[in-house]
Every structure is written in structure tokens, then in C-alpha cells.
Design an enzyme around this catalytic site. Structure first.
Site, PDB file in Angstrom:
ATOM      1  N   ARG A  77       0.843  -1.186   0.000  1.00 17.38           N
ATOM      2  CA  ARG A  77       0.000   0.000   0.000  1.00 17.38           C
ATOM      3  C   ARG A  77       0.885   1.244   0.000  1.00 17.38           C
ATOM      4  O   ARG A  77       1.730   1.410   0.879  1.00 17.38           O
ATOM      5  CB  ARG A  77      -0.913   0.006   1.238  1.00 17.38           C
ATOM      6  CG  ARG A  77      -1.677   1.300   1.399  1.00 17.38           C
ATOM      7  CD  ARG A  77      -2.724   1.223   2.518  1.00 17.38           C
ATOM      8  NE  ARG A  77      -3.374   2.513   2.651  1.00 17.38           N
ATOM      9  CZ  ARG A  77      -3.288   3.297   3.737  1.00 17.38           C
ATOM     10  NH1 ARG A  77      -2.589   2.907   4.798  1.00 17.38           N
ATOM     11  NH2 ARG A  77      -3.891   4.459   3.765  1.00 17.38           N
ATOM     12  N   HIS A 121      -3.100  10.847   0.967  1.00 17.91           N
ATOM     13  CA  HIS A 121      -2.458  10.645   2.259  1.00 17.91           C
ATOM     14  C   HIS A 121      -1.803  11.977   2.650  1.00 17.91           C
ATOM     15  O   HIS A 121      -0.592  12.074   2.829  1.00 17.91           O
ATOM     16  CB  HIS A 121      -1.465   9.484   2.215  1.00 17.91           C
ATOM     17  CG  HIS A 121      -1.149   8.872   3.550  1.00 17.91           C
ATOM     18  ND1 HIS A 121      -1.204   7.520   3.785  1.00 17.91           N
ATOM     19  CD2 HIS A 121      -0.795   9.434   4.735  1.00 17.91           C
ATOM     20  CE1 HIS A 121      -0.872   7.273   5.062  1.00 17.91           C
ATOM     21  NE2 HIS A 121      -0.611   8.425   5.651  1.00 17.91           N
ATOM     22  N   GLU A 166      -7.271   8.219   6.766  1.00 19.25           N
ATOM     23  CA  GLU A 166      -7.513   8.836   8.072  1.00 19.25           C
ATOM     24  C   GLU A 166      -8.012  10.277   7.993  1.00 19.25           C
ATOM     25  O   GLU A 166      -7.337  11.201   8.479  1.00 19.25           O
ATOM     26  CB  GLU A 166      -6.248   8.776   8.948  1.00 19.25           C
ATOM     27  CG  GLU A 166      -5.805   7.368   9.274  1.00 19.25           C
ATOM     28  CD  GLU A 166      -4.702   7.324  10.344  1.00 19.25           C
ATOM     29  OE1 GLU A 166      -4.311   8.387  10.856  1.00 19.25           O
ATOM     30  OE2 GLU A 166      -4.241   6.218  10.668  1.00 19.25           O
ATOM     31  N   ASN A 294      -7.283   1.395  10.122  1.00 16.49           N
ATOM     32  CA  ASN A 294      -5.965   1.578  10.715  1.00 16.49           C
ATOM     33  C   ASN A 294      -6.144   1.470  12.224  1.00 16.49           C
ATOM     34  O   ASN A 294      -7.017   2.114  12.793  1.00 16.49           O
ATOM     35  CB  ASN A 294      -5.382   2.959  10.385  1.00 16.49           C
ATOM     36  CG  ASN A 294      -5.105   3.134   8.887  1.00 16.49           C
ATOM     37  OD1 ASN A 294      -5.274   2.196   8.102  1.00 16.49           O
ATOM     38  ND2 ASN A 294      -4.683   4.323   8.505  1.00 16.49           N
ATOM     39  N   TYR A 296      -3.934   1.570  15.840  1.00 17.42           N
ATOM     40  CA  TYR A 296      -2.689   1.727  16.594  1.00 17.42           C
ATOM     41  C   TYR A 296      -2.861   1.539  18.096  1.00 17.42           C
ATOM     42  O   TYR A 296      -2.054   0.900  18.742  1.00 17.42           O
ATOM     43  CB  TYR A 296      -2.053   3.098  16.322  1.00 17.42           C
ATOM     44  CG  TYR A 296      -1.428   3.176  14.943  1.00 17.42           C
ATOM     45  CD1 TYR A 296      -0.135   2.725  14.719  1.00 17.42           C
ATOM     46  CD2 TYR A 296      -2.163   3.660  13.862  1.00 17.42           C
ATOM     47  CE1 TYR A 296       0.432   2.770  13.454  1.00 17.42           C
ATOM     48  CE2 TYR A 296      -1.601   3.703  12.590  1.00 17.42           C
ATOM     49  CZ  TYR A 296      -0.311   3.258  12.395  1.00 17.42           C
ATOM     50  OH  TYR A 296       0.246   3.285  11.145  1.00 17.42           O
ATOM     51  N   GLU A 368      -3.291  -0.307   8.230  1.00 17.71           N
ATOM     52  CA  GLU A 368      -2.095   0.156   8.942  1.00 17.71           C
ATOM     53  C   GLU A 368      -2.102  -0.386  10.354  1.00 17.71           C
ATOM     54  O   GLU A 368      -3.144  -0.456  11.006  1.00 17.71           O
ATOM     55  CB  GLU A 368      -2.033   1.692   9.066  1.00 17.71           C
ATOM     56  CG  GLU A 368      -1.579   2.411   7.837  1.00 17.71           C
ATOM     57  CD  GLU A 368      -1.512   3.926   8.034  1.00 17.71           C
ATOM     58  OE1 GLU A 368      -1.248   4.375   9.181  1.00 17.71           O
ATOM     59  OE2 GLU A 368      -1.727   4.645   7.053  1.00 17.71           O
TER      60      GLU A 368
HETATM   61  C1  FCB Z   1      -0.977   7.030  10.868  1.00 18.52           C
HETATM   62  C2  FCB Z   1      -0.670   7.647   9.520  1.00 18.52           C
HETATM   63  C3  FCB Z   1       0.681   7.240   8.986  1.00 18.52           C
HETATM   64  C4  FCB Z   1       1.731   7.229  10.081  1.00 18.52           C
HETATM   65  C5  FCB Z   1       1.271   6.362  11.223  1.00 18.52           C
HETATM   66  C6  FCB Z   1       2.285   6.224  12.333  1.00 18.52           C
HETATM   67  O1  FCB Z   1      -1.883   7.843  11.537  1.00 18.52           O
HETATM   68  O2  FCB Z   1      -1.649   7.297   8.587  1.00 18.52           O
HETATM   69  O3  FCB Z   1       1.040   8.106   7.939  1.00 18.52           O
HETATM   70  O4  FCB Z   1       1.965   8.540  10.497  1.00 18.52           O
HETATM   71  O5  FCB Z   1       0.072   6.908  11.757  1.00 18.52           O
END
Ligand code: FCB
Length: 459
Positions: A77, A121, A166, A294, A296, A368
Site C-alpha cells: 500500500r 495521504h 484517516e 488503521n 494503533y 495500517e
Molecule cells: C498514521 C498515519 C501514517 C503514520 C502512522 C504512524 O496515523 O496514517 O502516515 O503517520 O500513523
């Protein structure tokens, strides 16, 4: 072991973004973007660096594709730099910009790697930003024009399309809090930028379909499960508010065709979203071939102004002016960014989706996920990042274990290379591959070798 439990056909990829890796910001007719402008302003970037060279991927893409082939990933990607392809954000394409991605895509296909292309992006062409960027409704139509150019150029070869990456982060960090480009601090007045991005998404889906692209089409939304730090009414109300701002404003219109029901007391803040046209919502809710998530970290919300024990990262910053803030989550270890490492909340993310979007959720890809660490570099440049390998093992297995009601088809690791991490500059390293800032030399880390072994052991 790990590979044996991974379902057959579960897609493993790596994920990048043009501005974070390409460099070559003046090459071959590329125009400036809002991030070119932003990174040049004093005090914006933690280490004072800029991305004008970044990882020099623009010149080293062949080497980088070869590293992906060695790694054995199914897909890659990446994002198409709008200011490379349509430098001013209006009018005809820049041939040299198109040709770069032609070469990249052909190189990927020759290596047996499926291309997933993200249209936006974050690198908005500066002339469009100057007119108002996503605060302006017209930007949604400009974005659809760009989608047509991209779809016509690459639609025969791209396997999956992501419209916007995002939109949450763009609105919150870029337009509300000013810690990302364009650096606006509009707080709740920024909310219309969410709607215009979503409208741009819907129009781009229509645009890609109108030019007959072969690949599937989706969006990448970031999700963070939200929990109140204290179990009282006030804190619960703030947690709900954060969930709405961070998650639901961006997912509900796409999947359900309407904005979430806003709590009575905060309805005034959301007025611009309450008053949008029904026709816009129909555009936004285009059927999708897949949904990109995504993931995290989870968010733990406390009421009151942030205090000293707030997490020392961009996300704590990101709520600094609000009557609530992100609280640390001491029971979890943290990444270099201070983000809690909590794979069980990826499972909770999927559960949130199963509940909220039951019956309307297309197949999901985790587009992500990854972690920054203060990697220790040995004399030969190698990095023994067992922490990143275990982060990925836990999150990838949470993804393929899945939950009932969500069809999870793959996981894309953020990211291939240590790169320019937006406002953190080069301070946060997320890569499977270490990059030497001086020489651009690439050295696969232990996490790369771990993933390579996993991928080779698949049956
Ligand atoms: C996400 C973004 C990516 C990178 C990661 C750590 O929010 O999409 O570009 O910054 O975090």
C-alpha cells in the site's frame, strides 16, 4: 506455529505514504503541497527536519520493491502524490508524475506484489490549500477530478484503491489543533472539513467507477476504542464525545449513510454536520468493495484540562484545548510515541465494528498497524527489534483471529522503512527496515527477518 494458524489467503502487506518516503519534492514538475509549506515553518517539526529528501524512495523505488519481494509480502500500500500528478490541483496531468507511478506499479507487478494505491495521504496541492483546502466544499470536486486522472492512468493495474487515509487525523490534527498541516486551530469550527473529506471520498468512489477501474475500492479510517478513565457521568460523557469525534463521525456516514446521533448537550457544536444535505449523505455512503481500518491504540479519556501525567505524545497534545484529555494507561507497555501496546484493543475495534455496522460492513483490511521504538543500531547498522516483531505477531494474530461478524482479509504493516513521521520528523522509527539518514543505506531489522520467515512458512 504462527504461520500455520494464519488462514490461507490472509493478505500480508506493507504500507507507506508518498510524502513520508519519496523526497524529490522538486523533481519532474512536482508542485508544492501543504506539508512542504508546513514543514518549512519554524517550530512545526520536532527535530527541525524536513521531508525534501526523506528516504529518497523516488530514486530508490527499485531497491525498495526488491526488499519487499525478498520479504515476501503479498501486497504494497502506497500513496499517489496528488501534487506530483496534478501539481496545482487543477487541470491536466503532469506526465512525469504519472510515469513515476507507472514505473513503480510495473515494478511491483513484476515482483508479484499487488498494488494498493491511496489517493490522498495528506499532501494537498498548496494552491488548493491556499483557497481553504478541506474547509472548502469545492475541494471535494477537485479531489474527484484527481481520482479520474489516477483511475484512468493506473486503473488497469491497481488491485485496490483507498480514497482517503484517516480523514480523522486530517480534521483533528490539521484543522482543529494545528499540529499537522495546514496548522489551523479551528477547534470545533473545523468539523466541516470532515464532511468535505467524506464527500470527496464518495465522489472519488463514483469517479473511479466511472472510468472503470478494475480494482476494489475502499477508504482507510483509523479507529481507537475509547474508555473513560473514571466511571462517573462526566467522564463517560467525554469519552462518548471523543468516540464520536474520533471514530463515528468518519465511519457512520460511510457505512450507515448518516452522522451519529449527537448528545443533546453538544448538539450546538455539531450543527454544521446536523445540517448537511441528504444528497451529500447518499454520495458519501457509496457501496464499497472493502473497508480499511488503521489500528494503533485505544484511548483513555479523563475529564478536565490535561495535567502533567498526560501521555507525552502527539495525541495528548491533540486534545490540549478541550475539557477532556487522553490519560496514560499504565497497565500497558508503550511504544516510542508513548502509545499503549494493546492488541486486545484491535479485537475490541473489530467488535465495535461488528456491533455498530452489522450487516453493512464489507470485507475489512487492517490497512495500517505498527510501532515506533528507540531502535538500538549496532555498528554494522543492524537492529535487533524483538519488540517490534512481537508487537506485529500479537496484532497480526489478533487480526486473523478476528471476531464474529467481521470478515478480516489482511494486515498491512506500518511501515516498510524508517521514514519522516510528520510532525515528529525522523524521531520516530516505525520501519521493518532501518534507514541511515546520512547514507540512505537500508538495513533490514530483526522484525523484517521475522516476518520473512513467517511468510515463507505459509502453506
Ligand atoms: C498514521 C498515519 C501514517 C503514520 C502512522 C504512524 O496515523 O496514517 O502516515 O503517520 O500513523
Amino acid at each position: 506455529g504462527f504461520s500455520a494458524t494464519m488462514p490461507r489467503g490472509f493478505e500480508i502487506g506493507v504500507s507507506t505514504a508518498a510524502f513520508q518516503i519519496e523526497g524529490a519534492v522538486r523533481d519532474d514538475g512536482r508542485g508544492p503541497s501543504t506539508w512542504d509549506e508546513f514543514m518549512g515553518q519554524p517550530g512545526r517539526i520536532a527535530d527541525g527536519s524536513n521531508a525534501s529528501v526523506a528516504t529518497d524512495h523516488y530514486h530508490r523505488y527499485r531497491e525498495d520493491v526488491a526488499l519487499m519481494k525478498e520479504l515476501g509480502v503479498d501486497s504494497y500500500r502506497f500513496s499517489l502524490a496528488w501534487p506530483r500528478i496534478q501539481p496545482g490541483g487543477v487541470g491536466g496531468p503532469n506526465r512525469a508524475g504519472i510515469q513515476f507511478y507507472d514505473r513503480l506499479i510495473d515494478e511491483l507487478l513484476a515482483a508479484g506484489i499487488k498494488p494498493m494505491a491511496t489517493l490522498f495521504h495528506w499532501d494537498m496541492p498548496e494552491p488548493l490549500q491556499h483557497r481553504g483546502g478541506w474547509m472548502l466544499r469545492d475541494t471535494a470536486s477537485r479531489f474527484a477530478d484527481f481520482a479520474i486522472i489516477a483511475g484512468e492512468a493506473f486503473g488497469d493495474r491497481v488491485d485496490k484503491w483507498v480514497t482517503i487515509n484517516e480523514p480523522t487525523t486530517v480534521t483533528l490534527n490539521g484543522y482543529a489543533l494545528g499540529i499537522h498541516a495546514p496548522g489551523a486551530t479551528l477547534m470545533f469550527d473545523s468539523l466541516i472539513s470532515a464532511h468535505h473529506q467524506l464527500l470527496g471520498h464518495g465522489l472519488a468512489v463514483q469517479a473511479l467507477r466511472s472510468v472503470g477501474v478494475k480494482g476494489g475500492i475502499g477508504i482507510s479510517n483509523v479507529h481507537s476504542p475509547v474508555h473513560p478513565a473514571k466511571d462517573n457521568m462526566k467522564t463517560r460523557a467525554y469519552a462518548e464525545l471523543f468516540d464520536i469525534i474520533h471514530n463515528r463521525i468518519f465511519a457512520d456516514p460511510v457505512l450507515l449513510g448518516h452522522y451519529p446521533k449527537f448528545p443533546l448537550l453538544s448538539r450546538k457544536l455539531f450543527k454544521p454536520l446536523i445540517e448537511v444535505d441528504a444528497a451529500d449523505l447518499r454520495t458519501i455512503a457509496q457501496p464499497l468493495d472493502f473497508y480499511g481500518l488503521n489500528y494503533y491504540m485505544p484511548s483513555r479519556i479523563g475529564s478536565g484540562a490535561p495535567n502533567d501525567d498526560a501521555t507525552p505524545d502527539g495525541s495528548a497534545e491533540s486534545v490540549r484545548e478541550l475539557p477532556f484529555h487522553l490519560r496514560p494507561w499504565p497497565e500497558f507497555p508503550t511504544t516510542g510515541f508513548g502509545w499503549p501496546i494493546a492488541p486486545e484493543f484491535l479485537t475490541e475495534t473489530l467488535n465495535d465494528y461488528a456491533t455498530r455496522y452489522e450487516g453493512v460492513l464489507p470485507p475489512v483490511y487492517i490497512t495500517e498497524g505498527g510501532a515506533s521504538f528507540d531502535d538500538v543500531v549496532a555498528d554494522d547498522g543492524s537492529v535487533d527489534d524483538a519488540n517490534r516483531a512481537s508487537y506485529l505477531a500479537d496484532h497480526v494474530s489478533a487480526a486473523f483471529a478476528g471476531v464474529e461478524g467481521v470478515d478480516v482479509r489482511g494486515y498491512y504493516v506500518w511501515t516498510l522503512l524508517d521514514n519522516w513521521e510528520w510532525a515528529a520528523g525522523f524521531e520516530q522509527r516505525f520501519g521493518l527496515i532501518h534507514v541511515n539518514d546520512q547514507t540512505q543505506e537500508r538495513t533490514p531489522k530483526r522484525s523484517y527477518h521475522w516476518l520473512q520467515k513467517v511468510l515463507r512458512a505459509r502453506t
